[in-house]
Design a protein around this motif. Structure first.
Motif, PDB file in Angstrom:
ATOM      1  N   LEU A 387      50.516  29.411  43.563  1.00 46.40           N
ATOM      2  CA  LEU A 387      50.592  27.961  43.461  1.00 46.40           C
ATOM      3  C   LEU A 387      49.334  27.279  43.992  1.00 46.40           C
ATOM      4  O   LEU A 387      49.155  26.100  43.819  1.00 46.40           O
ATOM      5  CB  LEU A 387      51.802  27.447  44.269  1.00 46.40           C
ATOM      6  CG  LEU A 387      53.150  28.054  43.885  1.00 46.40           C
ATOM      7  CD1 LEU A 387      54.232  27.493  44.789  1.00 46.40           C
ATOM      8  CD2 LEU A 387      53.484  27.780  42.436  1.00 46.40           C
ATOM      9  N   GLY A 388      48.477  28.024  44.654  1.00 48.20           N
ATOM     10  CA  GLY A 388      47.270  27.454  45.245  1.00 48.20           C
ATOM     11  C   GLY A 388      46.144  27.341  44.239  1.00 48.20           C
ATOM     12  O   GLY A 388      46.356  27.124  43.058  1.00 48.20           O
ATOM     13  N   GLY A 389      44.924  27.511  44.696  1.00 46.20           N
ATOM     14  CA  GLY A 389      43.777  27.349  43.815  1.00 46.20           C
ATOM     15  C   GLY A 389      43.078  28.653  43.516  1.00 46.20           C
ATOM     16  O   GLY A 389      41.865  28.706  43.408  1.00 46.20           O
ATOM     17  N   ALA A 390      43.859  29.755  43.431  1.00 48.63           N
ATOM     18  CA  ALA A 390      43.259  31.072  43.294  1.00 48.63           C
ATOM     19  C   ALA A 390      42.579  31.277  41.959  1.00 48.63           C
ATOM     20  O   ALA A 390      41.995  32.311  41.716  1.00 48.63           O
ATOM     21  CB  ALA A 390      44.308  32.153  43.518  1.00 48.63           C
ATOM     22  N   ALA A 391      42.651  30.313  41.051  1.00 50.91           N
ATOM     23  CA  ALA A 391      41.920  30.440  39.792  1.00 50.91           C
ATOM     24  C   ALA A 391      40.436  30.154  39.978  1.00 50.91           C
ATOM     25  O   ALA A 391      39.653  30.353  39.052  1.00 50.91           O
ATOM     26  CB  ALA A 391      42.502  29.476  38.755  1.00 50.91           C
ATOM     27  N   GLU A 392      40.037  29.678  41.148  1.00 52.18           N
ATOM     28  CA  GLU A 392      38.623  29.402  41.412  1.00 52.18           C
ATOM     29  C   GLU A 392      37.870  30.728  41.560  1.00 52.18           C
ATOM     30  O   GLU A 392      38.118  31.487  42.500  1.00 52.18           O
ATOM     31  CB  GLU A 392      38.475  28.566  42.689  1.00 52.18           C
ATOM     32  CG  GLU A 392      39.105  27.194  42.579  1.00 52.18           C
ATOM     33  CD  GLU A 392      39.012  26.419  43.884  1.00 52.18           C
ATOM     34  OE1 GLU A 392      39.414  25.244  43.898  1.00 52.18           O
ATOM     35  OE2 GLU A 392      38.542  26.980  44.892  1.00 52.18           O
ATOM     36  N   ASP A 393      36.959  30.987  40.641  1.00 49.98           N
ATOM     37  CA  ASP A 393      36.270  32.282  40.627  1.00 49.98           C
ATOM     38  C   ASP A 393      34.931  32.193  41.361  1.00 49.98           C
ATOM     39  O   ASP A 393      33.860  32.201  40.745  1.00 49.98           O
ATOM     40  CB  ASP A 393      36.072  32.749  39.185  1.00 49.98           C
ATOM     41  CG  ASP A 393      35.597  34.191  39.104  1.00 49.98           C
ATOM     42  OD1 ASP A 393      35.453  34.830  40.160  1.00 49.98           O
ATOM     43  OD2 ASP A 393      35.377  34.672  37.977  1.00 49.98           O
ATOM     44  N   PHE A 394      34.974  32.119  42.668  1.00 52.22           N
ATOM     45  CA  PHE A 394      33.746  32.081  43.461  1.00 52.22           C
ATOM     46  C   PHE A 394      33.007  33.422  43.380  1.00 52.22           C
ATOM     47  O   PHE A 394      31.781  33.461  43.419  1.00 52.22           O
ATOM     48  CB  PHE A 394      34.075  31.752  44.922  1.00 52.22           C
ATOM     49  CG  PHE A 394      34.206  30.279  45.192  1.00 52.22           C
ATOM     50  CD1 PHE A 394      33.186  29.583  45.816  1.00 52.22           C
ATOM     51  CD2 PHE A 394      35.347  29.587  44.830  1.00 52.22           C
ATOM     52  CE1 PHE A 394      33.301  28.226  46.075  1.00 52.22           C
ATOM     53  CE2 PHE A 394      35.476  28.221  45.077  1.00 52.22           C
ATOM     54  CZ  PHE A 394      34.448  27.534  45.695  1.00 52.22           C
ATOM     55  N   ARG A 395      33.736  34.510  43.278  1.00 47.25           N
ATOM     56  CA  ARG A 395      33.095  35.821  43.224  1.00 47.25           C
ATOM     57  C   ARG A 395      32.315  36.005  41.919  1.00 47.25           C
ATOM     58  O   ARG A 395      31.153  36.431  41.939  1.00 47.25           O
ATOM     59  CB  ARG A 395      34.145  36.928  43.362  1.00 47.25           C
ATOM     60  CG  ARG A 395      33.557  38.336  43.390  1.00 47.25           C
ATOM     61  CD  ARG A 395      34.657  39.357  43.606  1.00 47.25           C
ATOM     62  NE  ARG A 395      35.675  39.269  42.563  1.00 47.25           N
ATOM     63  CZ  ARG A 395      36.898  39.790  42.672  1.00 47.25           C
ATOM     64  NH1 ARG A 395      37.245  40.413  43.783  1.00 47.25           N
ATOM     65  NH2 ARG A 395      37.765  39.675  41.692  1.00 47.25           N
ATOM     66  N   GLY A 396      32.940  35.662  40.794  1.00 42.59           N
ATOM     67  CA  GLY A 396      32.249  35.787  39.515  1.00 42.59           C
ATOM     68  C   GLY A 396      31.043  34.879  39.428  1.00 42.59           C
ATOM     69  O   GLY A 396      29.969  35.275  38.940  1.00 42.59           O
ATOM     70  N   MET A 397      31.203  33.655  39.921  1.00 36.78           N
ATOM     71  CA  MET A 397      30.099  32.695  39.941  1.00 36.78           C
ATOM     72  C   MET A 397      28.920  33.232  40.763  1.00 36.78           C
ATOM     73  O   MET A 397      27.760  33.193  40.331  1.00 36.78           O
ATOM     74  CB  MET A 397      30.590  31.372  40.531  1.00 36.78           C
ATOM     75  CG  MET A 397      29.509  30.383  40.929  1.00 36.78           C
ATOM     76  SD  MET A 397      30.124  29.141  42.095  1.00 36.78           S
ATOM     77  CE  MET A 397      30.351  30.130  43.583  1.00 36.78           C
ATOM     78  N   THR A 398      29.213  33.754  41.957  1.00 36.35           N
ATOM     79  CA  THR A 398      28.156  34.228  42.847  1.00 36.35           C
ATOM     80  C   THR A 398      27.505  35.491  42.297  1.00 36.35           C
ATOM     81  O   THR A 398      26.282  35.679  42.430  1.00 36.35           O
ATOM     82  CB  THR A 398      28.721  34.490  44.248  1.00 36.35           C
ATOM     83  OG1 THR A 398      29.469  33.359  44.684  1.00 36.35           O
ATOM     84  CG2 THR A 398      27.608  34.750  45.243  1.00 36.35           C
ATOM     85  N   THR A 399      28.300  36.351  41.686  1.00 36.32           N
ATOM     86  CA  THR A 399      27.732  37.567  41.094  1.00 36.32           C
ATOM     87  C   THR A 399      26.711  37.220  40.027  1.00 36.32           C
ATOM     88  O   THR A 399      25.626  37.821  39.953  1.00 36.32           O
ATOM     89  CB  THR A 399      28.847  38.433  40.497  1.00 36.32           C
ATOM     90  OG1 THR A 399      29.787  38.787  41.522  1.00 36.32           O
ATOM     91  CG2 THR A 399      28.286  39.705  39.874  1.00 36.32           C
ATOM     92  N   GLU A 400      27.012  36.226  39.213  1.00 30.06           N
ATOM     93  CA  GLU A 400      26.072  35.802  38.172  1.00 30.06           C
ATOM     94  C   GLU A 400      24.838  35.153  38.795  1.00 30.06           C
ATOM     95  O   GLU A 400      23.701  35.414  38.381  1.00 30.06           O
ATOM     96  CB  GLU A 400      26.753  34.810  37.229  1.00 30.06           C
ATOM     97  CG  GLU A 400      25.825  34.144  36.219  1.00 30.06           C
ATOM     98  CD  GLU A 400      25.062  35.144  35.371  1.00 30.06           C
ATOM     99  OE1 GLU A 400      23.861  34.901  35.126  1.00 30.06           O
ATOM    100  OE2 GLU A 400      25.651  36.169  34.964  1.00 30.06           O
ATOM    101  N   ALA A 401      25.032  34.309  39.820  1.00 32.74           N
ATOM    102  CA  ALA A 401      23.897  33.630  40.445  1.00 32.74           C
ATOM    103  C   ALA A 401      22.953  34.631  41.111  1.00 32.74           C
ATOM    104  O   ALA A 401      21.731  34.438  41.125  1.00 32.74           O
ATOM    105  CB  ALA A 401      24.391  32.616  41.466  1.00 32.74           C
ATOM    106  N   ALA A 402      23.502  35.708  41.652  1.00 30.73           N
ATOM    107  CA  ALA A 402      22.677  36.697  42.345  1.00 30.73           C
ATOM    108  C   ALA A 402      21.974  37.652  41.383  1.00 30.73           C
ATOM    109  O   ALA A 402      21.067  38.385  41.801  1.00 30.73           O
ATOM    110  CB  ALA A 402      23.537  37.495  43.323  1.00 30.73           C
ATOM    111  N   ARG A 403      22.395  37.647  40.132  1.00 30.86           N
ATOM    112  CA  ARG A 403      21.788  38.554  39.146  1.00 30.86           C
ATOM    113  C   ARG A 403      20.332  38.166  38.920  1.00 30.86           C
ATOM    114  O   ARG A 403      20.017  37.043  38.570  1.00 30.86           O
ATOM    115  CB  ARG A 403      22.566  38.483  37.832  1.00 30.86           C
ATOM    116  CG  ARG A 403      22.108  39.481  36.779  1.00 30.86           C
ATOM    117  CD  ARG A 403      23.023  39.433  35.569  1.00 30.86           C
ATOM    118  NE  ARG A 403      23.098  38.096  34.985  1.00 30.86           N
ATOM    119  CZ  ARG A 403      22.216  37.628  34.113  1.00 30.86           C
ATOM    120  NH1 ARG A 403      21.184  38.372  33.737  1.00 30.86           N
ATOM    121  NH2 ARG A 403      22.355  36.411  33.619  1.00 30.86           N
TER     122      ARG A 403
END
Length: 504
Positions: A387-403
């Motif tokens: 029910l929270g905001g677990a759809a926020e993909d901070f990990r996927g976003m950061t993985t792409e930014a670090a690429r």
């Protein structure tokens, strides 16, 4: 005799199967989802803020959540935040042993969720009263299947731990009060300890404890129970120490310091009704209402009294839950917040309320049929878990930014107050302290200054929540001509960007 032993064995196996099923649901793929913003905030508090002060830093300084700085101790940060410290302390231990991973961050919540199920099953197993065993077993089924309990049992926040501790204490409280007020006994030290620990997880849990123990305060006064008041005052003093330490935060929050927006009293009341229905799982409310109507109709048809002792118990329980909902809503409205999670702490009591009705079933087929309906009614809610905001993909976003990042890459993120949320995944991926390479664009007025700081960078990587899209666009519009190559990658409510001087 052999038959009785056999039935008890099957009874124990059924309870064990329910607990194991509930634990499996809560632990299954616990570390696969990205942490979302609230979970990242909790993990940042546990990971970056020491229990002991570093050289040149005080043990404690009174701050608000918006003033958290590097070097602040765990005590300082938690006293300045909106919730007490127990869950964060357990998470600090978990990530110290296992590292700052999704699994380690969520492990205390999942273990707590399983402990509540085990506690309820153990009480059902040990009880010598057949009626109490049935009520606890039905209550256990509801707790195993509750979408909200499943969701928050898989989230690195205090709600699961608070619900477990408050629920364990509440089950003891209900057992103690079952005979009614006439043979009243003061709460035991174990019950007091559970309630005190629950207060140290969340202020909404403390509200539930206040409601329950208010009845004991009345009886301790009426019976002049010295031991009753000693135990109640011990709990009050134990939690009062934390309240005094964080009073500046409570005042700041009550004045709307972290408000999510302005609403009228009517709007808060309407939102509270929706949030309560969400937390309790609407299909179960419908099932309980249908059962209630059926029981009343059956009693009328058999010529029985409509108002049974079970009905009175259910009504009292409903009044207790209603009192909690009202007080929790007032507190949330005062802070300018609203969410279903503020009502989760009463779910064990609600489960017992449902169980009081279903425990009247006697036939084996009735029990199996209704239990199946309870389980199947969970299915429509599954897509909504959590029910929270677990759809926020901070990990996927950061993985792409670090690429493709180099030692000279500068990382832009929104809001300096949220730096550590974005820092966690960056440091996990790049294995270095990222603070000197992170630049915040908090307000539109910051754009010219940020452009100056980025001027020498050949590669700028952006990590941001979708709510900051306009601010990042304004930054690029102001000085993006220096980086003609702009690649945008959208994720679930987050996004990453690469700005480069030459096409890449």
């Amino acid at each position: 005799m052999a038959s009785g032993v056999g039935l008890r064995r099957w009874w124990g196996l059924a309870l064990l199967a329910l607990v194991m099923a509930g634990c499996w649901v809560r632990f299954d793929q616990l570390g696969t989802r990205s942490l979302w913003s609230d979970e990242l905030f909790t993990l940042a508090v546990a990971w970056y803020h020491p229990l002991l002060p570093e050289a040149g830093h005080p043990w404690y300084r009174p701050i608000s959540v918006l003033q958290i700085a590097d070097g602040d101790t765990f005590l300082t940060v938690k006293a300045g935040e909106q919730s007490p410290p127990l869950y964060d302390l357990l998470e600090k231990l978990s990530v110290y042993v296992l590292g700052p991973s999704e699994f380690a961050a969520r492990l205390p919540a999942a273990l707590a969720a399983c402990l509540l199920l085990t506690w309820c099953a153990a009480m059902a197993w040990r009880s010598r009263d057949a009626w109490e065993r049935r009520v606890l077993a039905w209550g256990l089924l509801f707790m195993v299947c509750s979408p909200a309990l499943i969701a928050y049992g898989r989230e690195a926040r205090a709600y699961s731990l608070g619900t477990t501790l408050a629920g364990m204490g509440a089950l003891l409280w209900l057992q103690r009060w079952r005979p009614g007020p006439t043979p009243w006994q003061p709460p035991g030290w174990g019950e007091i300890a559970l309630f005190l620990a629950a207060c140290y997880t969340h202020y909404s849990a403390a509200v539930l404890v206040l409601v329950l123990l208010a009845f004991d305060a009345v009886m301790a006064t009426r019976t002049r129970s010295r031991i009753g008041w000693i135990r109640l005052l011990a709990l009050g003093l134990g939690f009062g120490l934390w309240v005094a330490l964080s009073m500046h935060t409570l005042i700041f929050t009550a004045r709307g310091g972290v408000s999510w927006g302005q609403r009228s009293r009517l709007e808060y009341a309407e939102t509270a009704l929706r949030d309560v229905a969400n937390a309790l799982h609407a299909p179960w409310i419908a099932l309980f209402a249908a059962m209630l109507v059926g029981i009343v109709a059956w009693r009328r048809w058999r010529g029985l009294r409509l108002w049974s002792p079970v009905g009175r118990s259910a009504l009292v329980l409903a009044c207790i839950v209603a009192m909690y909902v009202v007080l929790a809503t007032v507190m949330a409205a005062k802070a300018g917040m609203a969410h279903p999670r503020y009502y989760i702490f009463a779910l064990p009591l609600v489960a017992v309320g449902f169980a009081l009705a279903l425990a009247q079933l006697r036939g084996a087929w009735q029990v199996v049929g209704v239990a199946a309906v309870v389980g199947l009614s969970l299915a429509p809610g599954l897509p909504g878990i959590p029910l929270g905001g677990a759809a926020e993909d901070f990990r996927g976003m950061t993985t792409e930014a670090a690429r493709g990042a180099t030692e000279d890459t500068v990382f832009v993120y929104p809001s300096v107050a949220n730096r550590n949320l974005y820092r966690l995944y960056l440091e996990r991926l790049l294995h270095q302290d990222m603070r000197s390479r992170m630049v915040a664009v908090t307000f539109t007025e910051d754009v010219p200054h940020v452009c100056e700081r980025l001027a020498a960078a050949a590669h700028v990587a952006v990590v941001a929540h979708a709510s900051a899209r306009q601010r990042i666009d304004e930054l690029y519009a102001h000085c993006g001509a220096r980086w003609p190559s702009r690649n945008i990658h959208n994720f679930s409510t987050t996004f990453a960007e690469h700005w480069r001087r030459t096409p890449h």
